[in-house]
Design a protein around this motif. Structure first.
Motif, PDB file in Angstrom:
ATOM      1  N   ARG A  72      48.935  23.700  89.401  1.00  0.00           N
ATOM      2  CA  ARG A  72      49.561  24.999  89.704  1.00  0.00           C
ATOM      3  C   ARG A  72      51.012  24.809  90.141  1.00  0.00           C
ATOM      4  N   ASN A 103      53.142  38.159  83.381  1.00  0.00           N
ATOM      5  CA  ASN A 103      52.580  37.088  84.200  1.00  0.00           C
ATOM      6  C   ASN A 103      53.078  35.728  83.712  1.00  0.00           C
ATOM      7  N   ILE A 142      48.952  25.916  76.232  1.00  0.00           N
ATOM      8  CA  ILE A 142      48.200  25.412  77.390  1.00  0.00           C
ATOM      9  C   ILE A 142      48.100  23.882  77.319  1.00  0.00           C
ATOM     10  N   SER A 145      42.637  26.722  83.564  1.00  0.00           N
ATOM     11  CA  SER A 145      42.767  26.492  82.121  1.00  0.00           C
ATOM     12  C   SER A 145      43.509  25.196  81.845  1.00  0.00           C
ATOM     13  N   TYR A 200      42.968  30.980  79.860  1.00  0.00           N
ATOM     14  CA  TYR A 200      44.010  31.230  78.865  1.00  0.00           C
ATOM     15  C   TYR A 200      43.920  30.190  77.756  1.00  0.00           C
ATOM     16  N   THR A 251      37.960  25.824  77.303  1.00  0.00           N
ATOM     17  CA  THR A 251      38.665  26.753  78.177  1.00  0.00           C
ATOM     18  C   THR A 251      37.663  27.581  78.973  1.00  0.00           C
ATOM     19  N   GLN A 254      45.351  35.637  88.568  1.00  0.00           N
ATOM     20  CA  GLN A 254      45.791  35.200  87.241  1.00  0.00           C
ATOM     21  C   GLN A 254      46.388  33.797  87.286  1.00  0.00           C
ATOM     22  N   ILE A 255      46.995  33.449  88.408  1.00  0.00           N
ATOM     23  CA  ILE A 255      47.534  32.100  88.550  1.00  0.00           C
ATOM     24  C   ILE A 255      46.408  31.094  88.708  1.00  0.00           C
ATOM     25  N   ARG A 294      43.437  31.375  87.349  1.00  0.00           N
ATOM     26  CA  ARG A 294      42.867  31.198  86.008  1.00  0.00           C
ATOM     27  C   ARG A 294      43.752  30.303  85.147  1.00  0.00           C
ATOM     28  N   PHE A 295      45.069  30.463  85.301  1.00  0.00           N
ATOM     29  CA  PHE A 295      46.027  29.625  84.574  1.00  0.00           C
ATOM     30  C   PHE A 295      45.840  28.156  84.949  1.00  0.00           C
ATOM     31  N   THR A 314      51.840  33.113  82.877  1.00  0.00           N
ATOM     32  CA  THR A 314      50.674  32.362  82.410  1.00  0.00           C
ATOM     33  C   THR A 314      50.739  32.107  80.914  1.00  0.00           C
ATOM     34  N   GLY A 315      51.882  32.436  80.296  1.00  0.00           N
ATOM     35  CA  GLY A 315      52.032  32.213  78.870  1.00  0.00           C
ATOM     36  C   GLY A 315      53.356  32.756  78.380  1.00  0.00           C
TER      37      GLY A 315
END
Length: 592
Positions: free
Chosen positions: A246, A136, A205, A185, A200, A195, A178-179, A181-182, A138-139
């Motif tokens: 985003r 993902n 971040i 965060s 995340y 957070t 998941q995006i 949540r990213f 996201t990291g």
């Protein structure tokens, strides 16, 4: 003579025996193709150079006892050039001993083929789509994804060595929760807040949040002043501020992942965005296709895939009652897309998934079957197990950016690309693996990548010493490669092509590393036992009894023809080690 050449010889003899009617009920059409004839190295060198179980393999078809059939093979094999003797052992094994020149013929084969040695056209005409890593956005890439990067790219190289067209693909999950949540965060980090519970964490971040703020400011936008609350209940909702984070942060993370992959020597042919499946109508097309095939139905306000018709344990929702697509809808569309692209449509779609994806196999294979394809053939799913990073015998959490996980960049910083790639690819992905940072950072023979690379560096040093001593390959007589150490090294070289075929067919790149470690071991023993460049006796050796001194003098100063033959053997070993390391994406250093 290589095992492939022996297989061809044995196959020809089997056909001749069948044609002559001397093998019972055996007919030519029952004889296996060359690649199915096993030619192996006996465990005990006293039993010969090679062995085959062809008589045992064909005995039932021939209506004969294996040993009786072997007795028909033996005299025919002995008639051929390069075969010194043939013996029958046990219930019907055929042991074959080659004359020295024939056994050493592999040296010429290797040196003539060079980097192409061992490659074949076994999978020619097949397009294999190999999807791996697909973390993902996201990291940073964590250690599990790093293992797939090493294994996946090595597998792609092995499959290409077998003649396949391989499309390396990364599935970029840029659609879904998941995006969200990213983004939440990042917004929290930007405002100095805690957070979110499902968010995340990690220094990265904070870094990405600040980069978004700076980039937006350069574009004349104060991102923190954008509306943050849109829902009537005061929740954040799909606010303008979160959308701005985003929109800017996902490409940043994407670029970081691409950079990490490139530095890890993994170059993808396709970076596929999940979001495109929705934007381009691929999800609707896939559902319409399955509906036409009778595998879609409506129930409780939702749209279902009748996956139990194709072996799954339960049917699957693909469009939820609220109208949103379930995650599996994208999986369906993605597989269909792979199989029907205008450019490089996949004959085989190989998915490399993490240990937590066992439950996906049933529904994925059902979906494959629903499209009229063959599960296990058109779709293949490989499940990788966990990786533990160890230091001083204890698990470590050393990430500076990602909090409590180890990332690809962390591992490379600690031990380098070569050691990271080799250590992750050398273990069967079906097994969990412990990565020992102390061991892999060391320059000792206990470190497997160093052990193999050092063999290559040693072979380069032999070349340099030979050149300095005036030793050349002129007048080389390969029949003089007749010592036990010579024979062991020659046998290992001859096994390289069959190893590549096995590694490709079994989707087992770890075979390459195991082979290289065996080859390196035989090379190091050969290096200790045999001389290429002449060497003067030491003072202590000069004082030995005359007979011992004379024997050492001969051993350390081989005649020109033998030295030249060994130099060619050295160069053949160097070439095969380099070829094998390249399959793992690992360098072959000339000095260490």
């Amino acid at each position: 003579m290589s095992p492939e050449a022996l297989s061809e010889l044995i196959s020809a003899i089997a056909h001749d025996l069948a044609a002559a009617g001397t093998a019972g009920e055996l007919t030519a059409d029952l004889i296996p193709p060359v690649e199915k004839i096993a030619v192996m190295r006996p465990k005990d060198r006293a039993h010969g150079d090679w062995a085959t179980n062809i008589a045992m393999q064909l005995a039932k078809k021939a209506g004969m006892k294996p040993r009786d059939l072997a007795e028909l093979f033996a005299p025919e094999l002995e008639k051929n050039d390069g075969v010194k003797s043939v013996e029958i052992a046990g219930p019907g094994f055929i042991n074959i001993t080659l004359d020295s020149a024939s056994a050493a013929g592999i040296v010429d084969t290797v040196l003539e083929a060079g980097a192409a040695f061992g490659r074949n056209e076994h999978l020619n005409g097949k397009t294999l789509n190999l999807e791996f890593v697909s973390a993902n956005p996201t990291g940073p890439i964590h250690i599990g994804g790093t293992r797939w990067a090493a294994v996946g790219d090595s597998m792609a190289r092995v499959l290409e060595a077998n003649g396949a067209k391989v499309v390396r693909e990364y599935y970029f999950n840029d659609h879904g929760e998941q995006i969200n949540r990213f983004a939440r965060s990042l917004v929290a980090a930007a405002h100095g807040e805690e957070t979110p519970a499902d968010g995340y964490k990690g220094a990265y971040i904070d870094e990405i949040a600040q980069r978004v703020i700076d980039e937006a400011k350069a574009d004349g936008i104060d991102v923190l002043s954008l509306p943050r609350v849109t829902a009537e209940d005061g929740s954040e909702g799909d606010s303008e501020q979160r959308e701005e984070f985003r929109k800017r942060a996902v490409p940043m993370m994407f670029a970081e992942i691409q950079k990490s992959m490139k530095e890890f020597r993994v170059n993808f042919d396709v970076w596929f965005h999940e979001n495109s499946l929705y934007q381009d109508g691929e999800v609707e097309k896939a559902i319409a296709d399955l509906r036409e095939r009778g595998d879609i139905y409506e129930k409780d306000g939702a749209t279902w895939f009748a996956s139990t018709k194709h072996g799954d344990d339960k049917d699957r929702v693909i469009i939820k009652s609220d109208g949103n697509a379930a995650y599996f809808a994208a999986d369906i569309a993605y597989y269909r897309n792979k199989r029907h692209r205008d450019v490089n449509p996949a004959d085989v779609a190989i998915y490399m998934l993490g240990a937590d994806h066992h439950g996906y196999i049933g529904r994925m294979m059902a979906m494959c079957a629903a499209f009229g394809d063959k599960p296990g053939e058109n779709m293949q799913i490989l499940i990788g197990q966990l990786v533990n990073v160890m230091k001083d015998g204890k698990p470590v959490r050393m990430s500076k950016r990602a909090g409590n996980v180890v990332t690809l960049d962390d591992l490379v910083e600690a031990i380098g690309v070569d050691a990271a790639r080799y250590s992750l690819a050398r273990t069967d992905y079906n097994q969990s693996v412990d990565i020992d940072l102390d061991l892999l950072a060391s320059h000792t023979n206990e470190n497997p990548v160093y052990y193999v690379q050092y063999a290559h560096a040693r072979s380069c040093n032999v070349d340099r010493n030979a050149a300095a001593a005036g030793v050349t390959v002129d007048g080389a007589d390969l029949a003089l490669l007749d010592t036990e150490a010579d024979g062991d090294l020659l046998a290992a070289l001859a096994q390289y092509p069959s190893m590549i075929s096995l590694a490709g067919d079994g989707r087992e790149p770890h075979r390459v590393a195991h082979y290289l470690e065996d080859l390196a071991g035989r090379y190091h023993k050969w290096y200790a036992a045999e001389r290429v460049a002449p060497m003067a006796l030491t003072d202590a050796e000069q004082r030995l009894p005359e007979a011992e001194r004379a024997a050492l003098e001969i051993a350390k100063n081989p005649e020109p023809a033998r030295a030249a033959a060994r130099l060619r053997l050295n160069d053949a070993a160097k070439q095969v080690i380099a070829n094998g390391l390249d399959l793992l994406g690992v360098t072959a250093p000339e000095k260490m």
